[in-house]
Design a protein around this motif. Structure first.
Motif, PDB file in Angstrom:
ATOM      1  N   VAL A 137       0.841  -1.195   0.000  1.00 40.73           N
ATOM      2  CA  VAL A 137       0.000   0.000   0.000  1.00 40.73           C
ATOM      3  C   VAL A 137       0.879   1.249   0.000  1.00 40.73           C
ATOM      4  O   VAL A 137       1.550   1.553   0.990  1.00 40.73           O
ATOM      5  N   GLY A 138       0.899   1.960  -1.127  1.00 40.08           N
ATOM      6  CA  GLY A 138       1.617   3.223  -1.205  1.00 40.08           C
ATOM      7  C   GLY A 138       0.785   4.345  -0.609  1.00 40.08           C
ATOM      8  O   GLY A 138      -0.429   4.408  -0.836  1.00 40.08           O
ATOM      9  N   ILE A 139       1.424   5.224   0.150  1.00 41.79           N
ATOM     10  CA  ILE A 139       0.713   6.304   0.837  1.00 41.79           C
ATOM     11  C   ILE A 139       1.374   7.637   0.520  1.00 41.79           C
ATOM     12  O   ILE A 139       2.564   7.837   0.813  1.00 41.79           O
ATOM     13  N   SER A 140       0.620   8.557  -0.105  1.00 38.12           N
ATOM     14  CA  SER A 140       1.114   9.922  -0.279  1.00 38.12           C
ATOM     15  C   SER A 140       0.635  10.748   0.909  1.00 38.12           C
ATOM     16  O   SER A 140      -0.471  10.556   1.416  1.00 38.12           O
ATOM     17  N   ILE A 141       1.467  11.678   1.378  1.00 36.09           N
ATOM     18  CA  ILE A 141       1.239  12.277   2.703  1.00 36.09           C
ATOM     19  C   ILE A 141       0.360  13.520   2.698  1.00 36.09           C
ATOM     20  O   ILE A 141      -0.021  14.012   3.759  1.00 36.09           O
ATOM     21  N   GLY A 142       0.023  14.064   1.500  1.00 36.13           N
ATOM     22  CA  GLY A 142      -0.786  15.266   1.470  1.00 36.13           C
ATOM     23  C   GLY A 142      -0.040  16.464   2.036  1.00 36.13           C
ATOM     24  O   GLY A 142       1.195  16.491   2.075  1.00 36.13           O
ATOM     25  N   ASP A 143      -0.775  17.466   2.494  1.00 33.25           N
ATOM     26  CA  ASP A 143      -0.173  18.668   3.084  1.00 33.25           C
ATOM     27  C   ASP A 143       0.201  18.368   4.530  1.00 33.25           C
ATOM     28  O   ASP A 143      -0.678  18.165   5.375  1.00 33.25           O
ATOM     29  N   PHE A 144       1.505  18.364   4.831  1.00 31.85           N
ATOM     30  CA  PHE A 144       1.930  17.947   6.169  1.00 31.85           C
ATOM     31  C   PHE A 144       1.607  18.968   7.261  1.00 31.85           C
ATOM     32  O   PHE A 144       1.754  18.680   8.446  1.00 31.85           O
ATOM     33  N   ASN A 145       1.165  20.168   6.883  1.00 30.63           N
ATOM     34  CA  ASN A 145       0.714  21.129   7.888  1.00 30.63           C
ATOM     35  C   ASN A 145      -0.752  20.931   8.254  1.00 30.63           C
ATOM     36  O   ASN A 145      -1.279  21.632   9.122  1.00 30.63           O
ATOM     37  N   GLY A 146      -1.401  19.993   7.566  1.00 38.52           N
ATOM     38  CA  GLY A 146      -2.742  19.571   7.934  1.00 38.52           C
ATOM     39  C   GLY A 146      -2.661  18.306   8.774  1.00 38.52           C
ATOM     40  O   GLY A 146      -1.666  18.042   9.446  1.00 38.52           O
ATOM     41  N   ILE A 147      -3.688  17.477   8.688  1.00 36.86           N
ATOM     42  CA  ILE A 147      -3.743  16.288   9.553  1.00 36.86           C
ATOM     43  C   ILE A 147      -3.214  15.027   8.867  1.00 36.86           C
ATOM     44  O   ILE A 147      -3.302  13.941   9.425  1.00 36.86           O
TER      45      ILE A 147
ATOM     46  N   GLU B 227       4.653  24.085  10.102  1.00 37.52           N
ATOM     47  CA  GLU B 227       3.825  25.176  10.622  1.00 37.52           C
ATOM     48  C   GLU B 227       2.378  24.681  10.631  1.00 37.52           C
ATOM     49  O   GLU B 227       1.579  25.024   9.760  1.00 37.52           O
ATOM     50  N   LEU B 228       2.072  23.843  11.597  1.00 39.93           N
ATOM     51  CA  LEU B 228       0.761  23.200  11.649  1.00 39.93           C
ATOM     52  C   LEU B 228      -0.369  24.230  11.643  1.00 39.93           C
ATOM     53  O   LEU B 228      -0.346  25.209  12.380  1.00 39.93           O
ATOM     54  N   GLY B 229      -1.347  23.966  10.764  1.00 43.23           N
ATOM     55  CA  GLY B 229      -2.520  24.827  10.720  1.00 43.23           C
ATOM     56  C   GLY B 229      -2.589  25.754   9.535  1.00 43.23           C
ATOM     57  O   GLY B 229      -3.603  26.436   9.340  1.00 43.23           O
ATOM     58  N   ALA B 230      -1.545  25.798   8.695  1.00 44.37           N
ATOM     59  CA  ALA B 230      -1.556  26.680   7.525  1.00 44.37           C
ATOM     60  C   ALA B 230      -0.649  26.107   6.443  1.00 44.37           C
ATOM     61  O   ALA B 230       0.422  25.583   6.747  1.00 44.37           O
ATOM     62  N   PRO B 231      -1.056  26.202   5.179  1.00 45.70           N
ATOM     63  CA  PRO B 231      -0.201  25.701   4.106  1.00 45.70           C
ATOM     64  C   PRO B 231       1.001  26.604   3.910  1.00 45.70           C
ATOM     65  O   PRO B 231       0.926  27.815   4.124  1.00 45.70           O
TER      66      PRO B 231
END
Length: 363
Positions: free
Chosen positions: A10-20, A89-93
């Motif tokens: 199962v390959g997993i792309s992480i998305g925006d790491f400042n999100g969840i 910077e969690l909470g903002a892109p």
């Protein structure tokens, strides 16, 4: 190895790491026995995940690799795309988080195309920020359509409710001009085949929603149901596909109605996704149907407002992983079955026998 015994990669792309994204990925993989069921391959950054796992007090150990082909069963594999420190910077892109979201998605897709992973599960992205950085698509669906050179169908699924949408991320003002009889027929065929191959439903029943309020009220509130949607349904029904409708959308999503069907085709994004997300809540999975490869994702977004607070629920992401695995096994078994069914006919034709031709020795 049979599909039943194959441990799916199962390959997993992480998305925006400042999100969840990293939080729900790690929470989904936190159970020590998880690698008994599949082999995870995360496309991200070791330093990023180490930093975030400490925030969420998660006890995880990653096997760092340079490419997906090096993944080992029984371990949480991390393709280390970035070896330098990462600014979180969690909470903002940020430009950095957006770039890594794109790099992670592209690296996972490349591994999928090379056969180094079996399926891909995508964490939430910030579409607007990615487009600003040159990403050409307003979502994952368009991206995978281009990569795989085939049209996909956005399909939201749970065990009890499955909803596809005819038009994806376009303005409401453009929905009517983006539906046609041929397009709807093609989408229903894709949906029918997907239910057979990927969900092991032998004779799917598909409900189709109308575009206008009250399904047009016989043409009083719009003619698309009479001129486009209804004729498409009839042509397919006449050819053996169990398609029904068009149904008024405002009254369709009652348990005694939608549960009579295996899937629903809505005409536009919110018509299908608003009731789906209300009924499915955290269990929903976004699946791109009709593609040669399997891609799923959770049915929610980046959730910047709760990023870093250790309250993100991983259930939808976990469901996305196991839905991808289930679809992979169903599809593999279906392909094996069809191959075995066709083999005797091929052997007969190779020997000059065609069961569809009349036997000239008779009568």
């Amino acid at each position: 190895m049979s599909p039943k015994n194959h441990k799916v990669r199962v390959g997993i792309s992480i998305g925006d790491f400042n999100g969840i994204g990293p939080e729900i990925i790690m929470k989904s993989l936190a159970d020590k026995t998880i690698t008994d069921f599949f082999t995870p391959v995360i496309f991200g950054s070791g330093k990023l995940f180490t930093y975030q796992k400490n925030i969420f007090k998660l006890n995880l150990n990653f096997n760092y690799i340079n490419e997906a082909s090096q993944a080992q069963a029984g371990k949480l594999n991390m393709v280390n795309l970035v070896k330098d420190n990462v600014t979180v910077e969690l909470g903002a892109p940020t430009e950095e988080s957006t770039k890594m979201a794109i790099d992670s998605l592209e690296a996972a897709t490349e591994a999928l195309l090379k056969g180094e992973i079996d399926v891909i599960v995508t964490a939430p992205i910030n579409k607007d920020e990615m487009v600003k950085m040159g990403f050409k698509h307003t979502g994952h669906t368009g991206y995978f359509e281009e990569k795989f050179n085939k049209k996909g169908l956005m399909f939201l699924v749970t065990e009890d409710l499955k909803v596809a949408v005819s038009t994806h991320h376009i303005p409401i003002a453009k929905v009517a001009e983006n539906i046609s009889k041929e397009k709807i027929k093609k989408q229903i065929r894709v949906l029918n085949q997907t239910l057979i191959e990927d969900f092991n439903i032998s004779r799917p029943k598909i409900a189709v929603l109308g575009l206008n309020p009250h399904s047009g009220d016989g043409g009083v509130i719009g003619s698309e149901e009479i001129e486009i949607i209804g004729p498409a349904i009839k042509e397919l029904s006449d050819n053996g596909i169990l398609a029904f409708g068009p149904f008024p959308a405002d009254s369709f999503f009652q348990p005694n109605k939608y549960k009579s069907f295996d899937a629903v085709l809505a005409m536009y994004h919110d018509q299908g996704l608003a009731p789906f997300k209300t009924l499915a809540y955290e269990e929903g999975v976004n699946y791109t149907a009709g593609l040669p490869f399997i891609r799923t994702s959770p049915d929610h977004g980046v959730a910047y407002d709760i990023a870093g607070k250790n309250i993100a629920d991983p259930q939808s992401f976990t469901e996305a992983i196991f839905t991808a695995i289930k679809i992979f096994k169903h599809r593999s078994e279906y392909n094996d079955l069809m191959s075995n069914r066709l083999q005797p006919r091929k052997m007969a034709m190779d020997n000059g026998i065609d069961e569809d031709l009349p036997d000239e020795t008779e009568g």
